[in-house]
Design an enzyme around this catalytic site. Sequence first.
Site, PDB file in Angstrom:
ATOM      1  N   GLY A  24       0.836  -1.199   0.000  1.00 64.84           N
ATOM      2  CA  GLY A  24       0.000   0.000   0.000  1.00 64.84           C
ATOM      3  C   GLY A  24       0.866   1.242   0.000  1.00 64.84           C
ATOM      4  O   GLY A  24       2.011   1.208   0.457  1.00 64.84           O
TER       5      GLY A  24
ATOM      6  N   GLN B 263       3.026  10.110   1.275  1.00 65.20           N
ATOM      7  CA  GLN B 263       4.334   9.438   1.338  1.00 65.20           C
ATOM      8  C   GLN B 263       5.213   9.772   0.135  1.00 65.20           C
ATOM      9  O   GLN B 263       6.416   9.524   0.173  1.00 65.20           O
ATOM     10  CB  GLN B 263       4.152   7.917   1.425  1.00 65.20           C
ATOM     11  CG  GLN B 263       3.532   7.461   2.737  1.00 65.20           C
ATOM     12  CD  GLN B 263       3.306   5.974   2.730  1.00 65.20           C
ATOM     13  OE1 GLN B 263       2.295   5.493   2.207  1.00 65.20           O
ATOM     14  NE2 GLN B 263       4.255   5.222   3.258  1.00 65.20           N
TER      15      GLN B 263
ATOM     16  N   CYS C 214       5.611  -0.159   6.979  1.00 71.31           N
ATOM     17  CA  CYS C 214       5.262   1.051   6.238  1.00 71.31           C
ATOM     18  C   CYS C 214       6.466   1.452   5.397  1.00 71.31           C
ATOM     19  O   CYS C 214       7.600   1.414   5.892  1.00 71.31           O
ATOM     20  CB  CYS C 214       4.916   2.164   7.232  1.00 71.31           C
ATOM     21  SG  CYS C 214       4.470   3.709   6.443  1.00 71.31           S
ATOM     22  N   LEU C 215       6.215   1.820   4.147  1.00 71.30           N
ATOM     23  CA  LEU C 215       7.333   2.194   3.285  1.00 71.30           C
ATOM     24  C   LEU C 215       8.028   3.464   3.768  1.00 71.30           C
ATOM     25  O   LEU C 215       9.160   3.734   3.372  1.00 71.30           O
ATOM     26  CB  LEU C 215       6.860   2.359   1.833  1.00 71.30           C
ATOM     27  CG  LEU C 215       6.379   1.055   1.167  1.00 71.30           C
ATOM     28  CD1 LEU C 215       5.893   1.316  -0.248  1.00 71.30           C
ATOM     29  CD2 LEU C 215       7.488   0.016   1.162  1.00 71.30           C
TER      30      LEU C 215
ATOM     31  N   HIS D 274      -4.722   1.501   7.201  1.00 73.52           N
ATOM     32  CA  HIS D 274      -3.370   2.056   7.380  1.00 73.52           C
ATOM     33  C   HIS D 274      -3.144   3.217   6.402  1.00 73.52           C
ATOM     34  O   HIS D 274      -2.637   4.273   6.793  1.00 73.52           O
ATOM     35  CB  HIS D 274      -2.353   0.922   7.153  1.00 73.52           C
ATOM     36  CG  HIS D 274      -0.918   1.332   7.144  1.00 73.52           C
ATOM     37  ND1 HIS D 274       0.012   0.786   8.004  1.00 73.52           N
ATOM     38  CD2 HIS D 274      -0.229   2.199   6.349  1.00 73.52           C
ATOM     39  CE1 HIS D 274       1.203   1.334   7.751  1.00 73.52           C
ATOM     40  NE2 HIS D 274       1.078   2.180   6.757  1.00 73.52           N
ATOM     41  N   GLU D 275      -3.557   3.015   5.134  1.00 74.38           N
ATOM     42  CA  GLU D 275      -3.331   4.062   4.123  1.00 74.38           C
ATOM     43  C   GLU D 275      -4.249   5.262   4.363  1.00 74.38           C
ATOM     44  O   GLU D 275      -3.822   6.403   4.168  1.00 74.38           O
ATOM     45  CB  GLU D 275      -3.521   3.498   2.710  1.00 74.38           C
ATOM     46  CG  GLU D 275      -2.598   2.345   2.337  1.00 74.38           C
ATOM     47  CD  GLU D 275      -1.131   2.579   2.638  1.00 74.38           C
ATOM     48  OE1 GLU D 275      -0.693   3.748   2.588  1.00 74.38           O
ATOM     49  OE2 GLU D 275      -0.423   1.613   2.957  1.00 74.38           O
TER      50      GLU D 275
ATOM     51  N   HIS E 144      -2.771   7.515   6.847  1.00 77.73           N
ATOM     52  CA  HIS E 144      -1.747   8.415   6.292  1.00 77.73           C
ATOM     53  C   HIS E 144      -2.374   9.725   5.807  1.00 77.73           C
ATOM     54  O   HIS E 144      -1.765  10.786   5.910  1.00 77.73           O
ATOM     55  CB  HIS E 144      -1.049   7.763   5.089  1.00 77.73           C
ATOM     56  CG  HIS E 144       0.110   6.877   5.440  1.00 77.73           C
ATOM     57  ND1 HIS E 144       1.250   7.349   6.063  1.00 77.73           N
ATOM     58  CD2 HIS E 144       0.329   5.557   5.232  1.00 77.73           C
ATOM     59  CE1 HIS E 144       2.113   6.343   6.218  1.00 77.73           C
ATOM     60  NE2 HIS E 144       1.571   5.246   5.731  1.00 77.73           N
TER      61      HIS E 144
HETATM   62 NI    NI Z   1       2.393   3.340   5.623  1.00 73.88          NI
END
Ligand code: NI
Length: 172
Positions: free
Chosen positions: A46, A51, A94-95, A136-137, A140
């Site tokens: 995701g 991000q 998480c990226l 989660h996304e 963000h």
């Molecule tokens: Ni994340």
Amino acid sequence: MALLPIIYAPDNRLKLKCQEVHEIDESVCKLMDDMLETMYAAPGIGLSAPQVGDNRRILVCDVAREKEAPNPMKMVNPIVVWSSDEIFVAEEGCLSLPKHFAEVKRPKEIRVKYIDETGNNQEVAADGLLAACIQHEIDHLDGILFVDYLSPLKRNIILRKMKKLKRLKEAA
Ligand code: NI
């Protein structure tokens, strides 16, 4: 398509509340394509617009396993309209926090409304890993990271390591 640089935490750009999108134009479609390419290359399941430094309410995800056909999802202005009382605990990463993982509790099932890349309203049911990923996304888009659900002690350990990693990267 293009690979986009991913912003690492801690960074103020990851703490902002993102803006609603009012028109699905070419820039939105291109951003979602680039985000998917960036997510697959990372690799991740995701990715949200903040991000990659874009302050619009946009996310992409694909939780298909390695041997399954890809199942990319693109969501503009996603909103959770229903969530189950039943809880699902998943190990999240998480990226923007590479190599850090922790268990996070979230509703197991959700229903999400969003606008697709053709401008149409959609509603989708998700559970388990997909539900956790979408939640989660969406977090963000409201400036929330998964480490915000951890104890201050655990969160600070991770963020301190991230600060050190960023310093090393900048020095390189
Ligand atoms: Ni994340």
